[in-house]
Design an enzyme around this catalytic site. Structure first.
Site, short mmCIF file in Angstrom:
data_model
loop_
_atom_site.label_atom_id
_atom_site.label_comp_id
_atom_site.label_asym_id
_atom_site.label_seq_id
_atom_site.Cartn_x
_atom_site.Cartn_y
_atom_site.Cartn_z
N ASN A 44 0.84 -1.20 0.00
CA ASN A 44 0.00 0.00 0.00
C ASN A 44 0.88 1.25 0.00
O ASN A 44 1.97 1.28 0.59
CB ASN A 44 -1.02 0.00 1.14
CG ASN A 44 -0.45 -0.26 2.52
OD1 ASN A 44 0.61 -0.83 2.68
ND2 ASN A 44 -1.17 0.18 3.53
N CYS A 55 -4.09 0.71 -2.47
CA CYS A 55 -3.98 -0.53 -1.72
C CYS A 55 -2.90 -1.44 -2.29
O CYS A 55 -2.54 -1.35 -3.47
CB CYS A 55 -5.30 -1.28 -1.73
SG CYS A 55 -6.60 -0.54 -0.74
N GLU A 57 -3.14 -4.54 -3.05
CA GLU A 57 -3.65 -5.38 -4.14
C GLU A 57 -3.57 -4.64 -5.47
O GLU A 57 -3.22 -5.23 -6.51
CB GLU A 57 -5.11 -5.78 -3.87
CG GLU A 57 -5.30 -6.65 -2.64
CD GLU A 57 -5.53 -5.86 -1.37
OE1 GLU A 57 -5.03 -4.72 -1.26
OE2 GLU A 57 -6.20 -6.38 -0.47
N1 THU Z 1 -5.24 -1.55 2.70
C1 THU Z 1 -4.70 -2.32 1.70
O1 THU Z 1 -3.66 -1.98 1.12
N2 THU Z 1 -5.33 -3.47 1.37
C2 THU Z 1 -6.38 -4.00 2.04
O2 THU Z 1 -6.80 -5.09 1.71
C3 THU Z 1 -7.01 -3.24 3.14
C4 THU Z 1 -6.45 -1.89 3.39
C5 THU Z 1 -4.53 -0.33 3.09
C6 THU Z 1 -5.13 0.95 2.66
C7 THU Z 1 -4.49 1.92 3.65
O3 THU Z 1 -3.20 2.30 3.17
C8 THU Z 1 -4.31 1.08 4.90
O4 THU Z 1 -4.42 -0.26 4.49
C9 THU Z 1 -5.32 1.36 5.99
O5 THU Z 1 -6.60 1.30 5.48
#
Ligand code: THU
Length: 134
Positions: A44, A55, A57
Site C-alpha cells: 500500500n 492498496c 492489491e
Molecule cells: N489496505 C490495503 O492496502 N489493502 C487492504 O486489503 C485493506 C487496506 C490499506 C489501505 C491503507 O493504506 C491502509 O491499508 C489502511 O486502510
C-alpha cells in the site's frame, strides 16, 4: 502450505516491508500468482491527500499488468493487526477483473495464513468482464 503458496507468502511479506504508510502506519503486502507462473507483489502507498492512496492489491495488479499478464490464479494478502486483512470492497472488484470466481485469496499475518477464501466468497454475484461480452 504448497510451495507455490509459500512463495506467495514470502513475496507478500517482502512487499509489506516496503509499504509507504506514514498516515495509517498499517502495512499491507499483496502477492498474486499469474497464469505464466510468475508472482507479482505490491504494497500500500499512501498520500497526503488521503483518498489518493492505493492498496497493496492494486499495486500487485499494476505490476502484473505491466509484465503483460492478465490472469490471476492465486492471491495472498498480509496485513498488520489482529483482525483478518481481507481486501477492501474496491480491491475485491479489482481482483475479480483478472481472477475467476474460484480463485483462492489467502489472508495472512506475519507468521501464517489465517483464512482462505474464494473470490466468489469475498464478492458474491460479482459483475465481471463476462457481463460485458455475454
Ligand atoms: N489496505 C490495503 O492496502 N489493502 C487492504 O486489503 C485493506 C487496506 C490499506 C489501505 C491503507 O493504506 C491502509 O491499508 C489502511 O486502510
Amino acid at each position: 502450505m504448497t510451495p507455490e503458496t509459500n512463495t506467495l507468502f514470502d513475496a507478500a511479506r517482502a512487499a509489506q516491508a516496503r509499504a509507504y504508510v506514514p498516515y495509517s502506519r498499517f502495512r499491507v503486502g499483496a502477492a498474486i500468482r499469474a497464469a505464466n507462473g510468475m508472482v507479482y507483489a505490491g504494497c500500500n502507498i499512501e498520500n497526503a491527500a488521503y483518498p489518493v492512496g492505493n492498496c497493496a492489491e492494486a499495486s500487485a495488479i499494476a505490476a502484473m499488468v505491466m509484465a503483460g499478464e492478465t490472469r490471476i490464479l492465486e492471491a495472498l494478502v498480509v496485513g498488520d493487526g489482529a483482525g483478518l486483512c481481507t481486501p477492501c470492497g474496491g480491491c475485491r472488484q479489482r481482483l475479480r477483473e483478472f481472477g475467476a470466481p474460484g480463485v483462492k485469496v489467502h489472508i495472512a499475518d506475519a507468521d501464517r495464513i489465517k483464512r482462505t477464501f474464494t473470490l466468489d466468497e469475498l464478492l458474491p454475484f460479482s459483475f465481471g468482464p463476462d457481463n460485458l461480452t455475454g
